[in-house]
Design a protein around this motif. Structure first.
Motif, mmCIF file in Angstrom:
data_model
loop_
_atom_site.group_PDB
_atom_site.id
_atom_site.type_symbol
_atom_site.label_atom_id
_atom_site.label_comp_id
_atom_site.label_asym_id
_atom_site.label_seq_id
_atom_site.Cartn_x
_atom_site.Cartn_y
_atom_site.Cartn_z
ATOM 1 N N ILE A 21 -1.128 3.827 4.564
ATOM 2 C CA ILE A 21 -1.672 2.814 3.725
ATOM 3 C C ILE A 21 -2.368 1.800 4.619
ATOM 4 N N THR A 22 -1.885 1.716 6.060
ATOM 5 C CA THR A 22 -2.249 0.743 6.924
ATOM 6 C C THR A 22 -3.439 1.141 7.861
ATOM 7 N N GLU A 23 -3.763 2.473 7.729
ATOM 8 C CA GLU A 23 -5.016 3.079 8.352
ATOM 9 C C GLU A 23 -6.392 2.925 7.652
ATOM 10 N N GLY A 24 -6.148 2.517 6.351
ATOM 11 C CA GLY A 24 -7.326 2.260 5.456
ATOM 12 C C GLY A 24 -7.764 3.418 4.554
ATOM 13 N N ILE A 73 -1.684 15.216 -3.689
ATOM 14 C CA ILE A 73 -1.482 13.961 -3.250
ATOM 15 C C ILE A 73 -0.250 13.420 -3.671
ATOM 16 N N ILE A 74 0.643 12.944 -2.726
ATOM 17 C CA ILE A 74 2.048 12.528 -2.879
ATOM 18 C C ILE A 74 2.090 11.131 -2.278
ATOM 19 N N ASN A 83 -7.326 0.668 -1.142
ATOM 20 C CA ASN A 83 -7.841 1.102 -2.592
ATOM 21 C C ASN A 83 -7.486 2.545 -2.911
ATOM 22 N N LEU A 84 -6.210 2.734 -3.745
ATOM 23 C CA LEU A 84 -5.517 3.745 -3.662
ATOM 24 C C LEU A 84 -6.410 4.785 -4.613
ATOM 25 N N ASN A 124 1.360 7.603 2.831
ATOM 26 C CA ASN A 124 2.609 6.782 3.462
ATOM 27 C C ASN A 124 2.456 5.382 3.313
ATOM 28 N N LYS A 125 3.752 4.852 3.245
ATOM 29 C CA LYS A 125 3.895 3.245 3.659
ATOM 30 C C LYS A 125 3.657 2.754 1.987
ATOM 31 N N ILE A 126 3.626 3.382 1.021
ATOM 32 C CA ILE A 126 2.913 2.910 -0.208
ATOM 33 C C ILE A 126 3.767 1.522 -0.526
#
Ligand code: MG
Ligand code: ZN
Length: 213
Positions: A140-143, A191-192, A174-175, A163-165
């Motif tokens: 998530i932190t990567e964008g 997608i997991i 934005n998921l 990851n890091k959800i």
């Protein structure tokens, strides 16, 4: 000229990758090429996976690292075979490296090898190492812009682990648009969403492995 050189390198690599794939098939070992940026959580995901599945799947890990053995040491604590490959600055693993690493493993005693590639969203996707599937970890932190910026790795991967959800709410990731972009690039991609901190979603990853290996 440069294009020719690249073609030859990939040609030679693909030949050895096919030999690897043939050997793994003969030995009934499933191989996953696990890719993703530095810090995306590849090693954490591996640690969780080994701890949860090592009674169900006989696993080994091949660890690609630029210079250190830090990741291999983390895996070793879980008492599964781990082979360290130092690329000495090289930014991806290739088929000859995986071939040499596999020679040090007892393939008859294994169901699954996970190859943790060098942290990098670009060239690991270009080098077949003889795997059955590629998997990519995107944190998530990567964008959420990364799938469109680095499409090849997502196109090549059977599964994308977001990851890091658990920290989603603290970011502007934005998921929905990430999922949409992933599906545009690769309609069949699985997608997991996971967190290796809270364990959220990991059951889906384990289920995927048990159904796929
Ligand atoms: Mg790692
Ligand atoms: Zn590279």
């Amino acid at each position: 000229m440069k294009v020719e050189v690249m073609k030859n390198i990939l040609g030679e690599n693909d030949k050895i990758a096919e030999e690897n794939r043939k050997l793994f098939k003969e030995k009934k070992v499933f191989v996953i090429n696990l890719m993703g940026s530095p810090g995306s959580g590849k090693t954490s995901l591996l640690e969780r996976t080994i701890a949860n599945l090592k009674d169900k799947l006989k696993m080994a890990v091949i660890e690609g690292d630029l210079f250190t053995a830090k990741d291999a040491e983390r895996i070793e604590r879980h008492n599964v075979p781990v082979i360290q490959i130092n690329t000495a600055g090289g930014c991806h693993l290739d088929a000859p490296m995986v071939k040499r690493a596999a020679e040090s493993l007892d393939l008859d005693a294994l169901d699954l090898i996970i190859v943790e590639n060098v942290g990098n969203l670009v060239c690991p996707a270009e080098f077949d190492v003889g795997e059955n599937i590629k998997a990519v970890v995107l944190s998530i932190t990567e964008g959420d812009d990364k799938p469109l910026k680095y499409p090849l790795i997502f196109k090549e991967s059977a599964v994308a682990i977001l990851n890091k959800i658990d920290i989603l709410k603290f970011t502007n990731f934005n998921l929905e648009s990430a999922r949409e972009d992933l599906t545009t690039i690769h309609p069949d991609i699985k997608i997991i969403e996971t967190s290796c901190t809270t364990a959220e979603g990991l059951d889906k990853w384990y289920e995927f492995l048990l159904n796929t290996v």
